[in-house]
Design a protein around this motif. Structure first.
Motif, short mmCIF file in Angstrom:
data_model
loop_
_atom_site.label_atom_id
_atom_site.label_comp_id
_atom_site.label_asym_id
_atom_site.label_seq_id
_atom_site.Cartn_x
_atom_site.Cartn_y
_atom_site.Cartn_z
N SER A 128 0.95 -1.05 0.03
CA SER A 128 0.03 -0.03 -0.09
C SER A 128 1.12 1.18 -0.07
CB SER A 128 -0.70 0.13 1.38
OG SER A 128 -1.64 1.34 1.31
N GLU A 143 -2.50 9.06 1.35
CA GLU A 143 -1.97 8.52 2.48
C GLU A 143 -1.78 9.65 3.70
OE1 GLU A 143 -1.53 6.24 -1.17
OE2 GLU A 143 -1.02 8.43 -0.67
N TYR A 151 -0.72 -0.73 10.54
CA TYR A 151 -1.05 -1.29 8.96
C TYR A 151 -0.02 -0.34 8.17
CZ TYR A 151 -3.41 -1.73 4.68
OH TYR A 151 -3.47 -1.85 3.42
N LYS A 155 2.92 -2.48 5.85
CA LYS A 155 2.97 -2.34 4.59
C LYS A 155 4.39 -1.83 4.09
CE LYS A 155 -0.79 -4.33 3.36
NZ LYS A 155 -1.10 -5.41 2.69
N ASP A 178 1.10 -1.31 -5.24
CA ASP A 178 0.18 -0.49 -4.40
C ASP A 178 -1.14 -0.31 -5.15
OD1 ASP A 178 -1.05 1.84 -2.94
OD2 ASP A 178 0.07 3.18 -3.82
N TYR A 181 -5.94 4.12 -3.33
CA TYR A 181 -7.32 4.01 -2.62
C TYR A 181 -8.39 3.67 -3.31
CZ TYR A 181 -10.26 6.50 0.98
OH TYR A 181 -11.16 6.79 1.97
N ASN A 219 2.30 1.28 -8.79
CA ASN A 219 0.85 1.44 -8.78
C ASN A 219 0.26 1.47 -10.22
OD1 ASN A 219 1.46 3.78 -9.62
ND2 ASN A 219 1.38 5.01 -7.98
#
Length: 226
Positions: A128, A143, A151, A155, A178, A181, A219
Motif C-alpha cells: 500500500s 495516505e 497497518y 506495508k 500499491d 485508495y 501502482n
C-alpha cells in the motif's frame, strides 16, 4: 497454462484479481480462511483452497494440494484494531505484523519448491502507499491523513521484504503493488477507485514476461521510484 495462487481471494481486491487473471488465461487457486465464503470465486471458475496465512499448518496443507505453481499473489491482509497511538498496544501491533508480513513469509517459503519448478516464477506482494514514507508525509496525498501505525508499518515491511526476496531469487520476478485508495470493505467502500483500477498494478505484475522488472514497487500508473 499459468497456475496462480492468490491469498485472500474471496472478496474485494483478491476476488477481482482472480477474475482478471482467469480472464487472462490463468488457472487460479483462490486461497481463503473459510471455504464457506468461496461461492464468488467458484462462480468465476477459480478453485477455492482453505488457506489462513496466520496458520502454518493451513499454509502447508494448501501448498501441498497444488499440482504446480507459476505465480503467487500475496494479497491477504488485515487493517487491525489500532488506529491511533492512544489505542495502540503490542498485541495490536503483533497481530497485524503476523498476518500482513509474517503471513507473506509463511506462504512464500512454502511456495518456493513449487515456484522453483516453474519456467517463469512470479511473486507479487500487495502492499500500500500507506507504507511509503514519502506519501505519508506529503500533504494532499491519499495516505497523508492516515494515522494508523500497525497497518502502515506492516506495508512498509512488505515493500522491504519484496526487495530482499528479489535480490535472493534472481531467476524470479518479485515485485510489490500499491492498489491505491480503492473502494473495499477495508474503508467501508470510501475509496475513489474501483476494484478494477485497484488491481491494475497487481495484474500487470502477475503477468510479466521473463524480461520484466524485479524488486520494484508499482501502482496503476507504473513504477514508484524509491
Amino acid at each position: 497454462m499459468t497456475t496462480t495462487l492468490i491469498t485472500g481471494a474471496n472478496r474485494s481486491l483478491g476476488l477481482e484479481t482472480a477474475r482478471r487473471l482467469i480472464e487472462a488465461g490463468h488457472t487460479v487457486y483462490a486461497g481463503m480462511r473459510d471455504l464457506a465464503s468461496g461461492d464468488a470465486v467458484a462462480a468465476l471458475g477459480a478453485i477455492p483452497v482453505q488457506l489462513d496465512v496466520a496458520d502454518q499448518s493451513s499454509v502447508d496443507a494448501a501448498l501441498a494440494s497444488l499440482p504446480e505453481l507459476d505465480v503467487l499473489v500475496n494479497n491477504a491482509g488485515i487493517l487491525g484494531t489500532s488506529f491511533t497511538a492512544d489505542d495502540l498496544d503490542a498485541d495490536a501491533m503483533a497481530s497485524v505484523l503476523d498476518t500482513n508480513v509474517v503471513g507473506i513469509v509463511r506462504v512464500t517459503q512454502a511456495a518456493l519448491p513449487l515456484l522453483r519448478r516453474s519456467a517463469h516464477p512470479v511473486i507479487v506482494n500487495v502492499a500500500s502507499g500507506v507504507g511509503w514514507p514519502r506519501f505519508l508525509t506529503t500533504e494532499g496525498t491519499d495516505e497523508f491523513p492516515v494515522p494508523a501505525i500497525p497497518y502502515a508499518a506492516s506495508k512498509a515491511a512488505v515493500i522491504a521484504l519484496t526487495v530482499q526476496y528479489a535480490k535472493n531469487l534472481p531467476g524470479f520476478r518479485v515485485n510489490v503493488s500499491d492498489p491505491g485508495y480503492t473502494a473495499t470493505d477495508f474503508n467501508r467502500h470510501g475509496g475513489h477507485q474501483t476494484v478494477t483500477e485497484g488491481t491494475d498494478a497487481t495484474v500487470r505484475l502477475a503477468t510479466l514476461g521473463a524480461d520484466g522488472p524485479t524488486g520494484e514497487f508499482h501502482n496503476r500508473a507504473g513504477r514508484i521510484d524509491y
